[in-house]
Design a protein around this motif. Structure first.
Motif, short mmCIF file in Angstrom:
data_model
loop_
_atom_site.label_atom_id
_atom_site.label_comp_id
_atom_site.label_asym_id
_atom_site.label_seq_id
_atom_site.Cartn_x
_atom_site.Cartn_y
_atom_site.Cartn_z
N LEU A 1 0.84 -1.14 -0.08
CA LEU A 1 0.10 0.09 0.02
C LEU A 1 0.67 1.17 -0.05
O LEU A 1 0.59 2.28 -0.76
CB LEU A 1 -0.98 -0.04 1.35
N PHE A 2 1.94 1.13 0.84
CA PHE A 2 2.94 2.29 0.88
C PHE A 2 3.57 2.57 -0.55
O PHE A 2 3.64 3.85 -1.01
CB PHE A 2 4.02 2.18 1.92
N VAL A 3 3.82 1.59 -1.11
CA VAL A 3 4.32 1.58 -2.78
C VAL A 3 3.48 2.11 -3.52
O VAL A 3 3.71 3.00 -4.18
CB VAL A 3 4.95 0.41 -3.06
N ILE A 4 2.31 1.86 -3.43
CA ILE A 4 0.95 2.31 -4.34
C ILE A 4 1.07 3.64 -4.00
O ILE A 4 0.83 4.53 -4.95
CB ILE A 4 -0.22 1.40 -4.23
N GLY B 1 -1.92 -2.84 15.52
CA GLY B 1 -0.74 -2.10 15.01
C GLY B 1 -1.10 -2.04 13.39
O GLY B 1 -0.81 -0.88 12.88
N GLY B 2 -1.41 -3.04 13.06
CA GLY B 2 -1.61 -3.28 11.32
C GLY B 2 -2.56 -2.03 10.82
O GLY B 2 -2.56 -1.33 9.86
N ASP B 3 -3.69 -1.74 11.71
CA ASP B 3 -4.52 -0.70 11.33
C ASP B 3 -3.86 0.59 11.21
O ASP B 3 -4.11 1.55 10.38
CB ASP B 3 -5.76 -0.71 12.48
N ILE B 4 -3.18 0.83 12.06
CA ILE B 4 -2.22 2.09 12.25
C ILE B 4 -1.26 2.41 11.20
O ILE B 4 -1.18 3.47 10.47
CB ILE B 4 -1.36 2.29 13.50
N LYS B 5 -0.67 1.27 10.86
CA LYS B 5 0.56 1.19 9.88
C LYS B 5 -0.32 1.33 8.36
O LYS B 5 -0.01 2.18 7.38
CB LYS B 5 1.24 -0.10 9.64
N MET B 6 -1.54 0.89 8.28
CA MET B 6 -2.36 0.99 6.92
C MET B 6 -2.78 2.30 6.85
O MET B 6 -2.53 3.21 5.74
CB MET B 6 -3.59 0.12 7.13
N MET B 7 -3.35 3.07 7.91
CA MET B 7 -3.56 4.45 7.94
C MET B 7 -2.56 5.44 7.50
O MET B 7 -2.77 6.50 6.76
CB MET B 7 -4.41 5.06 9.10
N ALA B 8 -1.34 5.02 8.08
CA ALA B 8 -0.04 5.88 7.72
C ALA B 8 0.20 5.67 6.07
O ALA B 8 0.55 6.70 5.36
CB ALA B 8 1.05 5.49 8.41
N ALA B 9 0.26 4.56 5.59
CA ALA B 9 0.54 4.09 4.11
C ALA B 9 -0.67 4.98 3.28
O ALA B 9 -0.19 5.33 2.23
CB ALA B 9 0.35 2.59 4.09
N VAL B 10 -1.90 4.70 3.74
CA VAL B 10 -2.76 5.05 2.86
C VAL B 10 -2.99 6.77 2.81
O VAL B 10 -3.25 7.43 1.69
CB VAL B 10 -4.22 4.49 3.11
N GLY B 11 -2.66 7.13 3.93
CA GLY B 11 -2.68 8.68 4.00
C GLY B 11 -1.89 9.33 2.97
O GLY B 11 -2.17 10.24 2.68
N LEU B 12 -0.80 8.70 2.82
CA LEU B 12 0.02 9.54 1.70
C LEU B 12 -0.63 9.48 0.17
O LEU B 12 -0.46 10.14 -0.40
CB LEU B 12 1.42 8.44 1.49
N MET B 13 -1.51 8.41 0.09
CA MET B 13 -2.24 8.16 -1.18
C MET B 13 -3.35 9.33 -1.24
O MET B 13 -3.64 9.84 -2.30
CB MET B 13 -2.55 6.98 -1.55
N VAL B 14 -4.20 9.32 -0.25
CA VAL B 14 -5.50 10.08 -0.16
C VAL B 14 -5.40 11.50 0.50
O VAL B 14 -6.26 12.36 0.26
CB VAL B 14 -6.77 9.49 0.36
#
Ligand SMILES: [Zn+2]
Length: 284
Positions: free
Chosen positions: A158-161, A201-214
């Protein structure tokens, strides 16, 4: 002519979406069962190799009457629904973002009919980035629902995307994207320092990764929608299913739904909200 071109685009998007989400079902199953991630297709019950024509989304399921040809094991009906859902959501992404692949703009109905006529390779790359994001949201939802875990590998993808989207899905200012990394993730992190297990912890990392996109605005909108939906689900579990207050359920799927909804119409929600605030103020 234009009508036929539009129908062709919708048809191609539907087929592509079904194939991609079919892969996501397989990916989710293999990650959950720690099976090798490769393109070899095999029956998940007996391990027998299956032919290409036995993996066609939806059609193969109907043709095989929902069973493996070799061992007779039932194929998962959920996967078929996921394939149909993938087809539909990819069509929606194409209509929403095909003319203008930007998450900074509101939805414009008249752009929908302009998608086919104004197609460019750059717009296609933007669309593919957005579909990849939605497909990963699907994979996260499936795995988190089944095992209450969002694998680190998914968050890295997700972070790479998100990084790729800086170049392929223009519109949002880079500052808005960078704040997006922390706008939800940091408060969530502070909450689990106080209340461990409030979020995974996975939820938090996901929000960080996706935040960069949206970007931070849509990340906030998505998070709020996720909290609302998750809250309703929690109340349903307690009221109808008599779950304990302390019982945990996967929150990731609700975040994913919230983020995808925010991606589609978050700017419209923000627009309505600011209009409402302005109207309230003028009234006083
Ligand atoms: Zn089998």
């Amino acid at each position: 002519m234009v009508v036929w071109l539009n129908i062709l685009v919708i048809f191609l998007a539907f087929v592509a979406g079904m194939c991609i989400f079919s892969l996501m079902s397989t990916l989710a199953f293999r990650v959950e069962n720690e099976a090798k991630l490769n393109l070899n297709m095999y029956c998940e019950s007996c391990g027998h190799d299956i032919k290409f024509y036995e993996t066609i989304p939806v059609i193969s399921y109907l043709f095989l009457k929902g069973r493996c040809r070799y061992c007779g094991a039932e194929l998962r009906g959920r996967d078929v629904l996921n394939e149909l859902f993938g087809g539909i959501i990819t069509v929606l992404v194409t209509l929403r973002f095909g003319f203008n692949p930007s998450m900074a703009d509101k939805f414009k109905l008249d752009e929908v009919l302009d998608v086919a006529l104004n197609f460019t390779p750059m717009k296609l790359i933007g669309l593919i980035t957005i579909v990849a994001f939605v497909a990963m949201m699907d994979a996260v939802t499936l795995v988190d629902h089944d095992s209450m875990i969002i694998p680190d590998g998914f968050n890295i993808v997700l972070f790479v995307i998100s990084i790729i989207s800086i170049f392929t899905v223009p519109g949002l200012p880079i500052v808005e994207r960078l704040i997006g990394i922390i706008v939800v993730a940091l408060p969530m992190y502070l909450v689990i320092l106080a209340i461990p297990n409030a979020f995974g912890g996975g939820d938090i990392k996901m929000m960080a990764a996706v935040g960069l996109m949206v970007g931070w605005k849509l990340a906030l909108v998505g998070f709020l929608i996720g909290v609302l939906l998750g809250g309703f689900y929690g109340m349903y579990l307690m009221a109808v299913k008599n779950y304990d207050k302390k019982a945990h359920f996967a929150f990731g799927p609700f975040l994913c739904i919230g983020l995808v909804v925010a991606m589609f119409c978050g700017q419209d929600i923000i627009g309505l909200y600011t209009e409402y605030i302005a109207w309230m103020r003028s009234d006083v």
